[in-house]
Write an enzyme that holds these catalytic residues in place. Sequence first.
Site, PDB file in Angstrom:
ATOM      1  N   GLY A 132       0.816  -1.212   0.000  1.00 49.61           N
ATOM      2  CA  GLY A 132       0.000   0.000   0.000  1.00 49.61           C
ATOM      3  C   GLY A 132       0.844   1.253   0.000  1.00 49.61           C
ATOM      4  N   GLY A 158      -0.291   4.404   0.563  1.00 47.06           N
ATOM      5  CA  GLY A 158      -1.022   5.519   1.167  1.00 47.06           C
ATOM      6  C   GLY A 158      -0.075   6.340   2.032  1.00 47.06           C
ATOM      7  N   GLU A 192     -16.594  18.412   4.463  1.00 47.55           N
ATOM      8  CA  GLU A 192     -15.627  19.028   3.537  1.00 47.55           C
ATOM      9  C   GLU A 192     -16.138  18.950   2.098  1.00 47.55           C
ATOM     10  OE1 GLU A 192     -11.750  17.204   4.575  1.00 47.55           O
ATOM     11  OE2 GLU A 192     -11.266  19.190   5.375  1.00 47.55           O
ATOM     12  N   ALA A 211      -4.527  10.874   8.630  1.00 44.78           N
ATOM     13  CA  ALA A 211      -3.258  10.914   7.917  1.00 44.78           C
ATOM     14  C   ALA A 211      -2.123  11.281   8.869  1.00 44.78           C
ATOM     15  CB  ALA A 211      -3.346  11.938   6.780  1.00 44.78           C
TER      16      ALA A 211
END
Lengths: 406, 406
Positions: free
Chosen positions: B10, B12, B171, B318
């Site tokens: 991954g 990310g 958002e 994040a």
Amino acid sequence: MNNPNIVILGAGYGGMMTTTKLQKSLGANEANLTLVNINDYHYQATWLHENAAGTLHHDRTRIPIKEIVNTTNKINFIKDKVISIKPAEKKVKLENSEIFYDYLVIGLGFELATFGIPGIEEHAFKIENINSARLLREHLDYNFAKYHDEQKKREARLNIVIGGGGFTGIEFAGELANRIPELCEEYDIEKAQVRIINVEGADTVLPGFDPQLVNYAMNSLEARGVEFITGAMLKECKAASIVYEKDEKQVEIPTMTTVWTAGVKANSIVEKSGMETNRGKVEVRKDMRAPDYDDIFVIGDCAVIMDQESGNPYPPTAQIAIQQSNVVAHNVKSLINGGEMEEFEPNLLGTVASLGNNDAIGMVMNNRKLFGWKATVMKKVIDNRYLFKLGGISLLMRKGKFNPFY
Amino acid sequence: MNNPNIVILGAGYGGMMTTTKLQKSLGANEANLTLVNINDYHYQATWLHENAAGTLHHDRTRIPIKEIVNTTNKINFIKDKVISIKPAEKKVKLENSEIFYDYLVIGLGFELATFGIPGIEEHAFKIENINSARLLREHLDYNFAKYHDEQKKREARLNIVIGGGGFTGIEFAGELANRIPELCEEYDIEKAQVRIINVEGADTVLPGFDPQLVNYAMNSLEARGVEFITGAMLKECKAASIVYEKDEKQVEIPTMTTVWTAGVKANSIVEKSGMETNRGKVEVRKDMRAPDYDDIFVIGDCAVIMDQESGNPYPPTAQIAIQQSNVVAHNVKSLINGGEMEEFEPNLLGTVASLGNNDAIGMVMNNRKLFGWKATVMKKVIDNRYLFKLGGISLLMRKGKFNPFY
């Protein structure tokens, strides 16, 4: 005494040019001029294939009517849909009102003809007006975007079938060949995965056009990935495929994008009005009036004029509609102010078909053949000349097509 | 002796930062480093709502992996999909191959959880990755384009329902409020015809966030046309409507655009691997390793760490994933070269939610509240800081968000 009411239906090439000419030639005290149109803008129908492919924004193609005609003073503009025309009552029924005329100009343009092929009406995309052109553009984007969002990849999203190899079909194929590499870049798709397939019933695309130029066009488009299937009839359009028949065999191509460009007819309101028609069109007199009505002019795609030499009708082009508007405007004024009625005499200046990618083919005056960049220049000259006639230098500067190199 | 194989699954926030850190700290002769990802790009998942609304192009959000890691020399990059992880065999099955590891880092991110609500899976749009975000953008365009191309106008094309008033939902609503006027302009639609409706199950949007800031956010969005329906549960999503229940009454809203932002879970591959999980996530040890396997690290949304003070897990942000990558990279190197294992200690710097239109709300260190333009500055600082950490000044200059005024 009341001023006569002139009503012009439709703001296409013919209706728009008739309006601007009458606006100039008639004083505000001589007549009431009313323009009726479904939208508050005019558009260049010959550019719609570029809007549909996504190579030219539709706002370049359309022009707000109030930017061309003086709607504050001399001209009434009614944004409405024409429902029916009643010649006996000198009346036009709109969706939201009814209006009476002393003189009527019918310029309601074309509708698509699907010849009863099943599924075309429901599933095929059309290059008919601003709404349908930008819808097609967004449909292409949507399908390319959807391709990688599905677990099972579907080639039907990337196959684009164009039904009809006439002018619109070929011009659209050319623009699409320009657009596909951009779409591929945007949605992470390999160019080789995309097919553009043109299906035409005749043995050649652009039937009636010079064979050498047709050959040139096909080579140019094939080099950019367009496939041609000629002598093939579309049999059925489904949500995710199209069936055509060739050499007595049926073939099914998976596609969610069939674009129907293979047939047009006059706006059906004309036929329903009870006027005498020939395949839906009014075969006008030489002064552009309907045979049975001295107060009704018909112009553009709703009218038909036979070429006595060939026995065929003159083609339903923008060029002819614009030329007709000279005669219509002159004759409307003559009926009001007195004066001679003029007769329409077409002046066939030639035809140019764009192939995208700065390529084109054309036949111009004296049967001169043009291709490549020279033809593209001629195409731009024709388009720009129209804008100049319609709205003068300011419209030309705003909407014209210019190329820095020639 | 062979070099140990480090496999990172991954690309990310967690996987990517672990990769770049190991690339710097480990010599090419010390280990083989392999990064596996389904795409050949990394993306900023926290910007996807802007891509989906169409206010930021997705190419600003994604970064080709080869621009960040040196795939020609030190790192093997495999573009493939992970099918399963077999910890007992130290093996990962990909769609097109199988790879063995000595040390594994699992950073496979989240999946959407639909809680079994009928129709969400089939009909709702998602803000999950680049593919689904740009599909939503194109879907909005398509529906607005289609509106005027239909005889019967359908409000379902212009109603947009956002399921979930969490971070992504709020958002996205903010960006959409910015985008709608542009879409209206493009497709000749009145702004008042368009509805943006946020449906949230809790009594307030952004549950858990400071009430004063929530109030600020709702006012800001309502002023730009967003409607909120709180305390309402989605019951069924259909192709052209959504049903919610509030105060024991069911209400159906016509819409072809339901955007599901109300639930995420860990990538289900983790649970299927047979590792011990807590609601699908691996409750990692303090050194970020899975409880049962000394050679497996889990990072980001696939991992869960409990906050001993509150008894709740740290949020799957994040920020946390990036902080975890420091510990994971350090500990992988320690296992190979010898050295102390570090423990993860989160440093909660705060959270900022963008509201579009240069507005935002945030809680930053020491429980300081921020709103308005100051919060938007903080948001950009956070985003730009990450880009700098990931790819240095050159990546920051290429992909950073800058505002000429501050």
